[in-house]
Design a protein around this motif. Structure first.
Motif: not given
Length: 687
Positions: A529-538
């Motif tokens: 599911x998650x793209x390892x090159x397009x990760x955000x956090x918050x």
């Protein structure tokens, strides 16, 4: 085929043809929808069991303020009726014992919250009280002739208390001598406290029955109306500990009469939430955890004899659960105690025999039960939500199954959500670096293509002693509607998984919980599911703090939002309102400077490469904005991509609707800017 059959088939084809159009009519959520969604709260069953009163809050775009009104719905089902409609907030609806009146709190005349009475026989609500300070809580006496109130002490310097037309008073110096000298949303703390008052409904005469340098709250009448139980910290220095106990005082007491409240619990923990048994012999309450565990230890449902001279040894009915509990209430027959039970990403309604025994889940499953109330014959109304809808009021049906079915009573948001493509939320498990199993939730965009790798946002909850649950999350839904997958984990430090799991981060923030949230992200990547090159956090509050730990330890995230976070813990001591918590967990900063230095992410800020949006409220005393300012200044000085957003006049939790919307918009803009490719430029036209 008959004519009727041919017409039926034709009509079926018409309906089938219309289905795609109806589905297409549904849209995705936007930040503007903060004005369309309503928050339901505080269900109260009427004394005859026929109705449930509750509150509905909406955000008013024009007034840029929240408005709360009281509603009522038949317990047996039917149309809900709005009972109040002023532009001011009406909260805490409470039925009189005979069911004739519905009392509530409102500042609809002036700025101070007062008690208003709504006569169910008809007519407008009338104001009962006229205190010069806010009323915080109310409780009816069993005979309906009196109300117990929690009232703030009067501040003579309060501008609201100056005579009309008086010259504006000049500000005076604020003189402080308390250890706990400030608190978020209250400001600087002087010797103005909260005490119990009793008001006569017929004469409107009021008597203050508790006094002293203490804050008193949670009044509960004994069944005979002679006594009131309440919660208070009456130690020699209440600011030096969190040792609240349950006290009982005669309802006709008066300050100076020599009547002292009698303690019925004496543990060093934070005891609270008293509730009498129907026969008046017992008081159920929440027994606080060992103070050495601070907020990481679970509480328990306890009962204690109410009479003086009785064996006052409490019975802790849920100690073996190792989970947090809330809102204990005796059943009408006194045989059991109902309560809310927090466990593993859910909150359930449970019951335990008053004599001790097995805990039974009455309302379980993948849901969050936020509140409940009881009727005279055991009717139960609950406030519950699930990932696909916000909280609504439901009736608990049936009496045989342990997981009783629910019958929806309120439908506040149904019509609006019928036109929205709601994002699906699923629970998954991840394994942390040391093998610890971690619960997490994955929210996917409603229209996500099958098998597509998605830009993914790791959102972190506050606390740290809290949990993400199966309640509706507007934040998750908005991010998913904008094309993001959302990962929300319950790392160590979270509640709902037992004392050891929560206490695992004691004086060690940003270590095991960092490993846990990263494991959840890696789990979403492994799921495809998650793209390892397009990760955000918050996150916000401790969610912002752990975000700071994340971006100082890894560069895997391409965008971060750090809201109301702490970075330099030396700077927090004395500027936030956590003096007791800091000293309990980390010790005094001048005695343990190495620990304070090691835990402060500010001193590793040079490791940050992630573009970081920093946000905070200008008047926040929970996590003062100086933390956000320091983080922003450091990142700016280091040449990192950063912005600082300060919300004027806001405390720790944003209240102004336009700011709530603005925060969502800024999240989306920041993540879009760094996680979504810019649209390709149109080719230049040949000259």
């Amino acid at each position: 085929m008959t004519l009727r059959s041919r017409l039926a088939v034709a009509m079926l084809f018409v309906l089938l043809a219309a289905l795609p159009a109806a589905a297409a009519a549904k849209r995705l959520l936007t930040p503007d929808d903060v004005y369309n969604l309503r928050s339901v709260a505080d269900p109260q069953v009427s004394p005859d069991g026929r109705f449930v009163a509750y509150t509905v809050t909406r955000l008013d775009a024009k007034e840029d303020a929240a408005d709360t009104d009281v509603w009522m719905v038949p317990f047996g089902g039917g149309e809900a009726v709005r009972l109040t409609a002023s532009p001011k907030r009406e909260t805490a609806p409470r039925w009189s014992p005979d069911g004739r009146y519905l009392a509530f709190l409102s500042g609809r005349e002036g700025k101070k919250a007062q008690v208003w009475l709504l006569d169910r026989q008809g007519g407008e609500a009338v104001r009962l009280t006229d205190y010069k300070a806010d009323i915080e809580e109310l409780a009816w006496s069993p005979d309906g002739k009196r109300l117990a109130l929690v009232v703030d002490d009067v501040d003579p310097d309060d501008p609201d208390n100056q005579p009309e037309g008086a010259e504006k008073a000049r500000p005076k110096p604020i003189v402080l001598d308390r250890r706990q000298f400030k608190r978020d949303e209250e400001g600087y703390l002087r010797e103005f406290r909260k005490h119990i008052h009793v008001v006569d409904v017929a004469t409107k005469e009021s008597a203050q029955i508790t006094s002293g340098p203490y804050d008193d709250g949670e009044p509960a009448w004994s069944p005979d109306g002679r006594s009131i139980a309440f919660t208070s910290n009456r130690t020699a220095d209440p600011d030096a500990n969190q040792n609240t106990d349950i006290f009982v005082i005669p309802a006709d007491s008066a300050p100076g009469a020599g009547v002292k409240p009698r303690a019925v619990t004496t543990s060093p923990g934070a005891d609270s939430a008293p509730a009498w048994s129907p026969d008046g012999k017992w008081i159920a309450y929440l027994a606080g955890c060992d103070p050495k565990d601070l907020w990481y230890g679970p509480n328990a449902v306890g009962i204690v004899p109410a009479a003086p001279g009785a064996d006052a040894t409490p019975r802790l009915l849920t100690a073996a659960l190792d989970r947090n509990v809330e809102s204990p209430r005796f059943t009408p027959d006194g045989a059991a105690v109902l309560f809310l039970l927090e466990e593993g990403g859910n909150r359930h309604l449970a019951r335990v025999p008053a004599a001790g025994g097995k805990v039974e889940r009455l309302v379980a499953g993948e849901r969050d039960v936020a509140a409940f109330d009881l009727g005279p014959r055991g009717e139960i109304a609950v406030l519950e939500g699930q990932p696909d809808r916000p909280n609504e009021v439901s009736a608990v049906a049936g009496a045989a199954a342990s997981d009783r079915p629910l019958r929806r009573l309120s439908h506040t948001n149904d019509a609006f959500l019928a036109g929205i493509r709601v994002a699906p939320v699923e629970r998954f498990r991840a394994k942390s670096a040391d093998g610890t199993a971690i619960d997490a939730f994955l929210t996917r965009p409603p229209d996500a293509p099958a098998g597509a790798r998605l830009p993914t946002i790791l959102r972190i909850h506050g606390g740290p002693a809290s949990q993400f649950s199966t309640a509706w999350s507007l934040e998750w839904q908005l991010l998913a509607a904008h094309g993001y997958a959302v990962v929300a984990a319950n790392p160590r430090g979270s509640t709902g998984y037992g004392r050891d799991f929560s206490r695992a981060i004691w004086a060690d923030w940003g270590n095991k919980d960092f490993q846990d949230v990263m494991a959840a992200v890696d789990g979403a990547i492994a799921m495809g599911v998650a793209d390892p090159d397009r990760l955000g956090v918050g996150g916000w509050s401790y969610g912002g703090i752990l975000t700071d730990y994340v971006i100082t330890q890894t560069g895997r995230f391409k965008a971060a939002t750090s809201g109301a976070s702490e970075t330099d813990y030396f700077a927090d001591y004395g500027t936030d309102h956590y003096q007791y918590e800091w000293e309990t967990e980390l010790g005094l900063p001048w005695q343990h400077p190495d620990l304070w230095l090691r835990l402060s992410p500010f001193f590793r800020v040079d490791k940050v490469t992630t573009p970081t949006l920093v946000l905070g409220g200008s008047d926040d005393l929970n996590v003062p904005v100086l933390n956000s300012e320091q983080l922003y200044q450091a990142l700016k000085r280091l040449g990192r991509d950063t912005e600082l957003v300060v919300y004027p006049g806001e405390t720790h939790g944003l209240r102004r609707p336009s700011f709530i919307k603005d925060r969502f918009e800024r999240y989306l803009d920041w993540y879009d800017r760094h996680l979504k490719p810019a649209p390709a430029a149109a080719p230049a036209k040949a000259k």
